[in-house]
Design an enzyme around this catalytic site. Structure first.
Site, PDB file in Angstrom:
ATOM      1  N   GLN A 186      -6.958  16.439 -12.287  1.00  0.00           N
ATOM      2  CA  GLN A 186      -7.821  16.839 -13.401  1.00  0.00           C
ATOM      3  C   GLN A 186      -6.975  17.711 -14.326  1.00  0.00           C
ATOM      4  O   GLN A 186      -6.952  18.917 -14.202  1.00  0.00           O
ATOM      5  CB  GLN A 186      -9.025  17.623 -12.882  1.00  0.00           C
ATOM      6  CG  GLN A 186      -9.860  16.844 -11.873  1.00  0.00           C
ATOM      7  CD  GLN A 186     -10.529  17.750 -10.843  1.00  0.00           C
ATOM      8  OE1 GLN A 186     -11.402  18.535 -11.164  1.00  0.00           O
ATOM      9  NE2 GLN A 186     -10.094  17.658  -9.595  1.00  0.00           N
ATOM     10  N   GLY A 187      -6.254  17.086 -15.215  1.00  0.00           N
ATOM     11  CA  GLY A 187      -5.291  17.807 -16.045  1.00  0.00           C
ATOM     12  C   GLY A 187      -3.935  17.823 -15.381  1.00  0.00           C
ATOM     13  O   GLY A 187      -3.776  17.391 -14.233  1.00  0.00           O
ATOM     14  N   ARG A 241     -24.900  26.829  -3.621  1.00  0.00           N
ATOM     15  CA  ARG A 241     -25.097  25.635  -4.462  1.00  0.00           C
ATOM     16  C   ARG A 241     -26.373  24.905  -4.059  1.00  0.00           C
ATOM     17  O   ARG A 241     -27.199  24.521  -4.898  1.00  0.00           O
ATOM     18  CB  ARG A 241     -23.884  24.714  -4.301  1.00  0.00           C
ATOM     19  CG  ARG A 241     -22.574  25.375  -4.724  1.00  0.00           C
ATOM     20  CD  ARG A 241     -21.358  24.527  -4.361  1.00  0.00           C
ATOM     21  NE  ARG A 241     -21.229  24.310  -2.928  1.00  0.00           N
ATOM     22  CZ  ARG A 241     -20.093  24.290  -2.245  1.00  0.00           C
ATOM     23  NH1 ARG A 241     -18.940  24.492  -2.868  1.00  0.00           N
ATOM     24  NH2 ARG A 241     -20.083  24.090  -0.951  1.00  0.00           N
ATOM     25  N   SER A 289     -16.071  18.436  -8.566  1.00  0.00           N
ATOM     26  CA  SER A 289     -16.409  19.421  -7.543  1.00  0.00           C
ATOM     27  C   SER A 289     -16.935  18.686  -6.324  1.00  0.00           C
ATOM     28  O   SER A 289     -17.261  17.496  -6.398  1.00  0.00           O
ATOM     29  CB  SER A 289     -17.486  20.379  -8.047  1.00  0.00           C
ATOM     30  OG  SER A 289     -17.001  21.202  -9.070  1.00  0.00           O
ATOM     31  N   LYS A 342     -19.891  15.639  -9.354  1.00  0.00           N
ATOM     32  CA  LYS A 342     -20.114  16.411  -8.135  1.00  0.00           C
ATOM     33  C   LYS A 342     -20.277  15.417  -7.001  1.00  0.00           C
ATOM     34  O   LYS A 342     -21.185  14.581  -7.017  1.00  0.00           O
ATOM     35  CB  LYS A 342     -21.394  17.249  -8.252  1.00  0.00           C
ATOM     36  CG  LYS A 342     -21.746  18.034  -6.992  1.00  0.00           C
ATOM     37  CD  LYS A 342     -20.686  19.097  -6.706  1.00  0.00           C
ATOM     38  CE  LYS A 342     -21.041  20.029  -5.586  1.00  0.00           C
ATOM     39  NZ  LYS A 342     -21.791  21.186  -6.031  1.00  0.00           N
TER      40      LYS A 342
END
Lengths: 366, 366, 366, 366
Positions: C352-353, C51, C230, C160
Site C-alpha cells: 500500500q504505497g 473494533r 486493514s 477491511k
C-alpha cells in the site's frame, strides 16, 4: 574436582556487589569461576540490553581480580543471562566455581560441570545444521572435560547462543547470506531450537541426522529434557555449560531434573522436590529451601492456544510477549512449591522438553 | 431458594454463545439470572473496554430472552467483569441464578446469594467516605435479601465500582468537584480500597468510623478477607454481590474462603482445597476439579518491593503494569493446585486481604 | 447522487452518541449510510476488540433507526475500524452517506463512493490468490456502482478483511486447511498485502497475474498508492469501499491522494495540502482545517531498520509493536501540517504505497 | 575557549565505537570532553538500564584514553542519557568538547558551555526545596564558568537528576525520611519539576521563593523555556549542563531555542529553523540538515486529555506510558521539519516550557 554454586541477588543489571563481596571475603576465588548464569531485569527479547550490561560488569570484575583482560574472561567463562523477571521472580545470578585440587568421592556422585564454546555463528547459521552440529560437538567436549561418563548423568545443559538485531540480519542478507527469517525475534527461536537439537543428539536423546535442520521449529516431538537454550545479542558463539553428576568430583551438591509436560505440571514439580529430599506438601519450608542452590526452568505457551482443554490468550497478545506471560506463570508455580523466587526461568522452550511444556533442573545440597 | 452457578468460556469479549446455548437448551432460565462475574481479554486497567463490551452483549442477550430492555437488565443484574487473563488464565464468565421456588434445606447450609446497588457515584466520591458508607449499606441490604444471618457466613463479596477516564475527572474538576487524584489508574485504586473498607465495616471486620476515608490506601492493616473489589469505566454505581451460606437455601453448592498472606501462600491455597474436600497433593485430579464452579482470587504486588525477603520488580516496571504481573503469578499458583485455569483473578487488592496478599474464595459442589 | 462525509469523536469504543444526535437532529438520514470508517482505542493488533465493539454499537444504532436487523446492517454497510490512536491521535469515526436523489454536476467532479463485499474468507484464503482475485472483483464492482469511469479517478480504496485468532487458525489446520502462517499477527499482514494487490490489479496499477500470491510480502516493488487495507477478527469477508471523483455525482466535496515515499515525507504531505487549496506553510490554520472531512494514512516501519540512512529501533522492539510506533510518528507529522488529530492512521502498509512509505488521502470541502 | 559538538549513532547501549574511532583518528581529544548527552534504547522510565550501561561504557572509554579512573570521569563529566527512541527516532549521543586554548571572537557570539554538579540527593530531597535551590546554584556556577553574561544568552540547560527504584524509596522511608511519593515513576516527575524550577529561578524566569516546593507539579504556569530535565537511577546528583552564547568563546557553532506551546506547535518548530538560517518549507533539505549538530526537545501529554480541543488517549493508556506516546509524536514532527531523526526527545516536561507543550533547542553551524 569440586564444584560450588553461589547465588547472588541483583539490584540492577550493573550490580556486581554480591560477587565482589564474596571475592573480598575469600568465599570465592575468582580464578576458579567457570560459568555464570543469571536472570536480569530486561524483557528477554531482542531489545534486552540488561544481559550485555551484566556480562560487561561481571567480566570486568573478574578480570580486575584475576589480572585477565575482561574480553579474555568472556572468551573463557560463559556468561548466560536471560532477561525477564516477570511476576514474583527475583533478579539474580549464579556463579559456578571449580576447585581442581579437591579429591574425588570415588563412591558417590557429586555435582560436575564442564563448559565449551562453538566457533562464531553468523545470522545465516542460526537454526541451521551448522549450529546443531557445532553445539553437539561442544556438548560432547564439555561432558568429557567434566568427566561425566554417561549421558544419563547429564541433568542440565545450558546454551547461550547469538541473537541478531535487524541491522545485522539485513547486513548478512546484503552480503549474500540467507537467513531462516528476517524477523529478529523469530530468529531467536530458530537458534534456541537448533541448540536444543544439538544437545539432544550429543546425549543420544535425538537420533543424529544430517538434516535435522528441517526439524527445527517443525517437529516438536523431538526434544531434550535437559536442554535449556537462550539467545542474546551480546554473544557470538554458542556457549555451552553441561551440569551433571560424576564420581570424579567431590562436594555436597547434587542435581536432578524433570521434564514438565505442560505449564500446569505441578506433579512433576513436586516429584522432583521429593527426589531431592524435600517435603513439598504443599510448600517446602524455609529451612529446607535454604538448601537450594539454583533452579532452572524452561517453559512456553502451548502452541494450540489451549492448556488442558481451556483457551489461553498468550499467543494472540499484542501488548505482552508470550514469553513474558509464560515465565510469570510457570515461574510462580515453581517458586510457590520451592519457597524461592530467585529462579532462572526462561521462555522459548522449542525442543527443550515436551511440546507445550519444558524442563526443570535443580541444584541443591545433599 | 436455590442458587446455581454456571461457568462459560469466552472466545472474545463479545462471545455470549455459552449462555445463549444454555438458555436455548433450557439449562438456564434467563429470568432467574441475578449476577454475572467474569474475566475478559483486556488489560484490566483504565483503557480496558472488553468489560463494557461483554456487559453490553450479555445484557442484550438476557434482555432479548426476558423481554426487559438491556438498560433495565443492567440496572437489576450486576455485571462484574475484570480484565486481564495473563499467563495461563482463561477468559470466562460465571452466571449466578436463583430459583425462589426451591424449598430450603433447613438443616444444612447451602450457597446463598444477594445483590444490591449503591446510588450513582461521581469522580469526587471515589475513595471517599460516601463510597465507603454506601457500599456498607448495600452489603447489609444484599445480606438480608440473601437471608444470610451472620457475617461469618459471608464468604465472598464482590463489588464493581466506577472508574473514570481522564476527561471525566477533568470535567468533574472543572465543575468544582475535588477528586482524590487526577490519575485515572490511581483513582481506580482509591475506589477499590474504599469499597473494601465498606464491605469490612458492614461485616464487622473493620470498626465503623465516620472518617475511614483517611485510611484508604494508607493503613493497610485494615482489610476484609472476603472482599473483592474492581473498578471499570462501564459502571456508575457500586454493584454488590454477596455470596455465603444459609439454611434458608437449598442445593448442592457450597463456598469457602481463605486470606492469602502473600503471593507465595501456597499453604492457604492447599488448605482451602482440603476444607472443600479436595485432595491437593500436589494437584487436584481432573475428576475432582470438575466439581469446581467458580474460583475468585484477589492479589497485589507487595508494596515494599520484596516477597519473603527477595526483591521483586513489579513496582518498577514501565512496560507491564504491576497488576498484570501479579495476576499472572498468583493466578498460575492457584490454577496449578486446582487444575483449573478459568479463574477470576483480580489485581489491586487494597484492603482486600492482608497487605501484599489477598483472598481466595471457591464455589464447589459438595 | 451526492456523497456526504461526517466525522464524530469517540469517547470510548461503545460511544455512538455523535451519530445518534446527528440522526435525531435530522442531519443524517440513517437509511443513506453506506459505509463507516474509524479509529478506535485498542492496540490495532490481533487482540483488539474495540473494533468489534464499535461495529456492534453502530450497527445496532443504525438498525434501530432503520428497522433493519443489526446483522443485516453489517452485511450491507462496511464498518472498517482500525485500532490504535497512538501519540496525539484522536479516536473518531467517519460516516459516509449517499443521497441518490441529488442531480449530478455534469461538468465538474464530485466525491463518489461505492461499496462491495467479497464472499467469506477462511484462514487458508488469507494472503492467497483467492483473496487477491475476490478483492479485485469487489473493487471493480464498487467502482461501477459509484459510476467512477477511470481508475485515475479513484483516490482511496479501503479494504477491511478478516483476521483470525490462534484458535481459528488451529481449527482450520485441523480440518486439513493450510494457512500461510500460524502466527496470527503475521497472517494479518498477509491479508493486508493480498488485499492491496487485489486493489492494484483492479485499478491497473499492478499487472494482473494468476500467481500474484507469491508476491505477497515478498516483492514490495508492487503496490497501489490508493490502497488502505486493514484486518480484524470482527469481519469474515473483505469489505471494500472505493472513494473517488465522478461527474455523475454532485456536492461540495473532493478527494485527493499522494504516495508517501517514507515516514519523513513531509514534502508529499504539504504538496497534497496545496493541491487541495490549503496553505500549509508550515501549518494549516484552524479556519482552513475546518474544511477537512477525513484524512486517511497508511504507514509502516521501514524494513531495513533505517530511515534516510539513520537507524530506527521499531523492528527490534519487544515492548511496543512496530505498528504502534509508526502510527504515532507518521500520524503526528500529518496532524501537525493539517492542524487536525482525528486522522485515520493505519499501520501495516504492505503493498500500500512505496516500501517503507505508504499513502495519504484526504476528503475536503472544495 | 571553543566548544565543539559531535554526534554519534548508537547500535546498542554499549556501543561506543563512534567516540572511540573519533579519538583514534584525532578528531576528539578525550581530555577536552566536558559533557555527553544521549538518547538510548530503553523505555525512559524507572526500569531503564540502558542509560547506566552507556554511562559505564563511555566513562570507561574516556578513562582509558585519559588515564583517569572511570569513576572520576563520571564525577567530572555529566553523562545525561534519556531512554526512549519511539517511532522514527534514532539512538545516538552527543559529545561536547571545550578547547580552552582558542582565542575568543570578541565581536560575535559563539557557542559556550559550562557544567556543574549539585551534592548528592536522597530520595527525600527529590521534588523538594533543597533540589530546587541546589540546582539553581549549580546553574549559576555553570553559567559563570561558561562566561555567559546574561540569562538571555542561555538557550539550553540540561539537568540529569537521580531516580530511585522502589527499594531505595522504601529504605529511605524506613530510615525515617519522608518522600513526596512512594511511586518511583511519579517521583521522577517531582525531580524533573524541581530541577526545572531551579533552572528558572537561576535565570530569573521564575521569581525566587523559599517555598517553591509547593509549586512543583502543582502550578504549571511557572516554567523555564530553556530547561530540559531528566531523571535516572544511574546518577545521585543533579548534573547540570548550561549551553548558550558568549563573546568569550570562538568557533562556528550557535544555539537557539523556542518554547513549544503544545504538541502540534509546528509553527514554532519552523520559526526556529528560519532563525537558524534554514529553509523549512516544508522540510530542510539534506544539505542544510548536515549543518545540524544537536536537537533537544522536551514534550508532554497535555494534562486535560485534549490537544487543540480534540481528545487524546495518552493519559488513560495502561499498555504504553504517556511519555513514550508523546516522544514518538513530537519527535516525529521535529524530525520531519529538520530532516533528521537523531534527536534528543525527552518526555516529562513538567515546568519545562508551557503546560502541555515543552521546548526545542538546536545547535547548528552558523
Amino acid at each position: 574436582m569440586r564444584a560450588d554454586v553461589h547465588r547472588f541477588s541483583l539490584k540492577d543489571p550493573g550490580d556486581v556487589s554480591g560477587l565482589q563481596e564474596a571475592i573480598e571475603k575469600g568465599v570465592i576465588d575468582p580464578e576458579k569461576i567457570v560459568a555464570v548464569i543469571g536472570k536480569t531485569h530486561g524483557n528477554g527479547l531482542v531489545n534486552d540490553y540488561t544481559r550485555g550490561y551484566l556480562t560487561l560488569c561481571l567480566s570486568q570484575l573478574i578480570g580486575a581480580r584475576t589480572g585477565i583482560p575482561a574480553e579474555s574472561v568472556r572468551e573463557q567463562v560463559p556468561f548466560v543471562f536471560s532477561g525477564g523477571v516477570e511476576g514474583i521472580l527475583s533478579p539474580h545470578y549464579i556463579v559456578f566455581t571449580v576447585n581442581s585440587d579437591s579429591a574425588p568421592n570415588r563412591k558417590e556422585n557429586s555435582l560436575a560441570i564442564g563448559v565449551a564454546f562453538t566457533p562464531e555463528l553468523s545470522p545465516s547459521d542460526i537454526g541451521r545444521q551448522r549450529q546443531i552440529d557445532l553445539t553437539a560437538a561442544a556438548v560432547t567436549k564439555a561432558m568429557a572435560s567434566a568427566s561425566i561418563e554417561s549421558p544419563d548423568d547429564v541433568h542440565f545443559v545450558q546454551v547461550k547462543g547469538p541473537a541478531f538485531a535487524l541491522d545485522d540480519i539485513v547486513a548478512a542478507q546484503r552480503s549474500g547470506l540467507t537467513c531462516r527469517t528476517d524477523n529478529p525475534g523469530k530468529l531467536m527461536g530458530f537458534g534456541r531450537g537448533a541448540s536444543a537439537l544439538g544437545i539432544g543428539t550429543a546425549l543420544g536423546q535425538i537420533p543424529a541426522n544430517t538434516d535435522l535442520e528441517q526439524v527445527v521449529l517443525h517437529d516438536f516431538s523431538l526434544y531434550s529434557s535437559v536442554a535449556s537454550a537462550s539467545a542474546g545479542v551480546e554473544v557470538r558463539t554458542n556457549e555451552v555449560i553441561v551440569v551433571g553428576l560424576s564420581r570424579a568430583w567431590s562436594g555436597p551438591l547434587t542435581i536432578a531434573h524433570r521434564a514438565m509436560r505442560d505449564a500446569l505440571d505441578l506433579v512433576s514439580v513436586a516429584e522432583l522436590a521429593r527426589e531431592l529430599g524435600f517435603s513439598p506438601e504443599p510448600q517446602i519450608v524455609a529451612e529446607q529451601a535454604s538448601r537450594i542452590r539454583a533452579v532452572f526452568v524452561k517453559c512456553e505457551a502451548q502452541r494450540d492456544g489451549t492448556i488442558r482443554g481451556r483457551r489461553h490468550t498468550m499467543l494472540n497478545d499484542g501488548d505482552i510477549d508470550q514469553q513474558r506471560h509464560i515465565r510469570a506463570a510457570v515461574g510462580a508455580i515453581v517458586a510457590a512449591v520451592y519457597n524461592d523466587t530467585a529462579l532462572f526461568v526462561s521462555g522459548g522452550a522449542e525442543h527443550q522438553g515436551p511440546d507445550g511444556g519444558g524442563m526443570l533442573a535443580i541444584i541443591a545440597e545433599n
